[in-house]
Design an enzyme around this catalytic site. Structure first.
Site, mmCIF file in Angstrom:
data_model
loop_
_atom_site.group_PDB
_atom_site.id
_atom_site.type_symbol
_atom_site.label_atom_id
_atom_site.label_comp_id
_atom_site.label_asym_id
_atom_site.label_seq_id
_atom_site.Cartn_x
_atom_site.Cartn_y
_atom_site.Cartn_z
ATOM 1 N N ASP A 64 38.027 43.545 32.642
ATOM 2 C CA ASP A 64 36.888 44.377 33.040
ATOM 3 C C ASP A 64 36.693 44.305 34.553
ATOM 4 O O ASP A 64 35.578 44.140 35.047
ATOM 5 C CB ASP A 64 35.615 43.935 32.313
ATOM 6 C CG ASP A 64 34.562 45.045 32.244
ATOM 7 O OD1 ASP A 64 34.928 46.226 32.497
ATOM 8 O OD2 ASP A 64 33.398 44.755 31.931
ATOM 9 N N VAL A 65 37.801 44.438 35.269
ATOM 10 C CA VAL A 65 37.755 44.404 36.734
ATOM 11 C C VAL A 65 37.266 45.758 37.231
ATOM 12 O O VAL A 65 37.913 46.785 37.020
ATOM 13 C CB VAL A 65 39.148 44.101 37.319
ATOM 14 C CG1 VAL A 65 39.100 44.130 38.846
ATOM 15 C CG2 VAL A 65 39.649 42.753 36.814
#
Length: 221
Positions: A64-65
């Site tokens: 979830d960058v």
């Protein structure tokens, strides 16, 4: 700090100054398209170090960058929101399936849309983050999950807003086949930094000759 107070679970964390999306909005409000390249690379180098540590030492992918999960604390970046972290050793478990339902499609690697996990998912997301924070644009602009799935898995990214010297580097980190990406996130950032160093080392005559040899273009770099 984690403790129980009056029967309630309390998790105490430090208060960040802002996230990188908020910093980008500040530059936008000043009429600047994105965070200046040198400043941005300084931040993303710290992000890359964290992601590589997770990947290389612990066999983990963050998954979830995105700018809203990258926080500035005293001008240093901390990676946050580890709710989707998944182990490469457990890539076919129910945990991965749950994570795939919660990933942010704008930043998700193509293999995730196909139900697979690779060692380079986070690097793909970091490439998108770089383009967005530098230029205010995204390489894929689908309006819904179906459009983004098709774009990430089948279409070439739109890298035209990037400086010309960045395009091949970002294109590699956005390769459909994860094995064609850089060996690590730091290798991606180093490639961008090395490009700047090489340009700074060019002599004025070299730059003049390069400009004269270049084909006319309407793009602004």
């Amino acid at each position: 700090r984690v403790e129980v107070v009056a029967g309630e679970l309390v998790i105490v964390t430090e208060l960040a100054d802002q996230n990188l999306h908020e910093l980008w909005e500040q530059y936008l409000s000043r009429g600047v398209a994105g965070i200046p390249r040198e400043e941005l690379l300084g931040y993303l180098q710290e992000v890359a170090e964290v992601l590589d540590l997770l990947n290389q030492k612990f066999d983990l992918q963050h998954l979830d960058v995105k700018p809203r999960n990258l926080f500035l604390v005293s001008n240093h970046v901390k990676v946050a929101d580890f709710g989707l972290v998944n182990s490469l050793a457990d890539a076919v478990t129910d945990k991965l399936n749950a994570a795939l339902n919660a990933v942010t499609p704008l930043y998700a690697a193509p293999e995730l849309f196909l139900g697979k996990l690779s060692r380079h998912c986070d690097q793909y997301s970091l490439g998108i983050v770089y383009q967005e924070l530098l230029t205010g644009t995204l390489p894929f602009t689908g309006k819904n999950l179906r459009q983004l799935l098709l774009q990430h898995t089948q279409e070439d990214p739109n890298l035209a807003p990037l400086p010309a010297h960045d395009r091949a580097i970002v294109a590699r980190t956005l390769a459909k086949n994860p094995e064609h990406r850089f060996a690590s996130c730091m290798d991606f950032i180093r490639a961008l930094q090395a490009d700047v160093s090489n340009k700074h080392n060019d002599s004025p005559s070299d730059l003049t000759l390069a400009s004269a040899a270049a084909a006319p273009t309407s793009e602004t770099v």
